[in-house]
Write a protein that holds these residues in place. Sequence first.
Motif, PDB file in Angstrom:
ATOM      1  N   ARG A  13       0.806  -1.353  -0.070  1.00  4.87           N
ATOM      2  CA  ARG A  13       0.637  -0.095  -0.193  1.00  4.87           C
ATOM      3  C   ARG A  13       1.043   1.553  -0.197  1.00  4.87           C
ATOM      4  O   ARG A  13       0.391   2.371  -0.768  1.00  4.87           O
ATOM      5  N   LEU A  71       4.137   1.657  -1.426  1.00 10.72           N
ATOM      6  CA  LEU A  71       3.985   1.845  -2.449  1.00 10.72           C
ATOM      7  C   LEU A  71       3.403   2.902  -3.985  1.00 10.72           C
ATOM      8  O   LEU A  71       4.381   3.267  -4.214  1.00 10.72           O
ATOM      9  N   MET A  72       2.167   2.002  -3.356  1.00 10.42           N
ATOM     10  CA  MET A  72       1.191   2.290  -4.488  1.00 10.42           C
ATOM     11  C   MET A  72       1.491   3.900  -3.889  1.00 10.42           C
ATOM     12  O   MET A  72       0.597   4.615  -4.893  1.00 10.42           O
ATOM     13  N   GLN A  73       1.452   4.368  -2.710  1.00 10.02           N
ATOM     14  CA  GLN A  73       1.147   6.409  -2.820  1.00 10.02           C
ATOM     15  C   GLN A  73       2.054   6.358  -3.066  1.00 10.02           C
ATOM     16  O   GLN A  73       2.518   7.858  -2.660  1.00 10.02           O
ATOM     17  N   THR A  74       2.953   6.020  -3.264  1.00  9.93           N
ATOM     18  CA  THR A  74       4.565   7.026  -3.907  1.00  9.93           C
ATOM     19  C   THR A  74       3.935   7.683  -4.881  1.00  9.93           C
ATOM     20  O   THR A  74       3.592   7.249  -6.139  1.00  9.93           O
TER      21      THR A  74
END
Lengths: 271, 92
Positions: free
Chosen positions: A263, A265-268
């Motif tokens: 999650r 990582l997806m927010q980067t």
Amino acid sequence: MAPNTRTILICSGKGGVGKTTLTANLGIALAKQGVRTVVLDADFGLRNLDLLLGLENRIVYTAQEVLEESCRLEQALVKHKQEPNLALLPAGNPRMLEWLKPDDMQRIVEMLREIFEYVLIDCPAGVEDGFKNAVSATKEAIVITTPEVSAVRDADRVIGLLNTQGIKPIQLVLNRVRPKMIASQEMLAVDDVTDILALPLLGLVLEDEQVIVSTNRGEPLTLSGSNSPAARCYSNIARRLQGENIPLIDPAKEEQGLRAKVRRLMQTKIF
Amino acid sequence: MTLRDILNKLLGRQQASATTARERLQLVLAHDRSDLSPELLDQMRKEILEVVTKYVEIDMEEGAVSLETEDRMTALVANLPIKRSKLTTEKA
Ligand SMILES: Nc1ncnc2c1ncn2[C@@H]1O[C@H](COP(=O)(O)OP(=O)(O)OP(=O)(O)O)[C@@H](O)[C@H]1O
Ligand SMILES: [Mg+2]
């Protein structure tokens, strides 16, 4: 007389975002640190601070009688039994709203500044007279909001008004933060809100069921030394107010495991 | 834009609601802070274009007048690509 009294208005614009809960918890937390603190209920229309502190049955006089000079300030102040460094000055009758002026508010706060080191003012919602009276009597402000569009928009309005009144410093508290929702990008992240409002963050408060339990009992979370998420947040805020350098709780770290890593990582932000 | 937003785009899904919230807030606050309603801004945009087109020919398709906000400062930003100046053509 306390020479370096800090007078702090706790306000939000939008109603129900956690002003009174923050005032009660900060009041107790500061008193625990040994600072003489008074919480002033400036929400004359819908007073609640007495209830959150469990002091509703001990009120004899209010700010109204003090202003009318039918009692002394000391008689109206309700001292907290377990934390005697904390006192409440209760809000008077809602009819007070009809005649209360900025001058009256200033007079009350001046009296309180003689006795206490911290004066925390629980502000009513909105930006009308109740808010304006309270602003006229303060030096600093804490703006509290939740990570929701309507609350952030109203907070922005309030910050604009505080700026024009020369209130300084103005610090932000972000309440009801849900790490899971931030991780899945279904809630504004902490940085989003501080960027948009361009205020220094005094702290965040996690969403926590224990807040409701403590309200039921009239015992703020900071009173019992509870280790619940919100309790930790409130005492951190109090310590930062006192100048301690306490790192912020990272909502992402509240979540652990592989799923949380993905999650994150997806927010980067790519661009 | 986040990794998730890109993935969502590729899959034809809606963007994350936090991203939508951020975009909507930035726009609405720019208006709130300047005390300009979208209608007023639109009227101003038209009048600005009228004045500018008196002097230069501009690319109406590309041109934009908008509010941008950063650190509580709101700026009126006009981006008006000039095709050619009317004054110089008249002189020529
Ligand atoms: N961190 C939190 N987690 C869970 N619930 C919370 C949290 N903070 C506040 N609440 C709940 O939100 C509600 C509103 O809180 P509170 O009364 O402090 O807001 P307020 O800003 O003072 O409202 P008003 O504008 O009406 O004066 C309460 O029911 C409270 O228990
Ligand atoms: Mg309240």
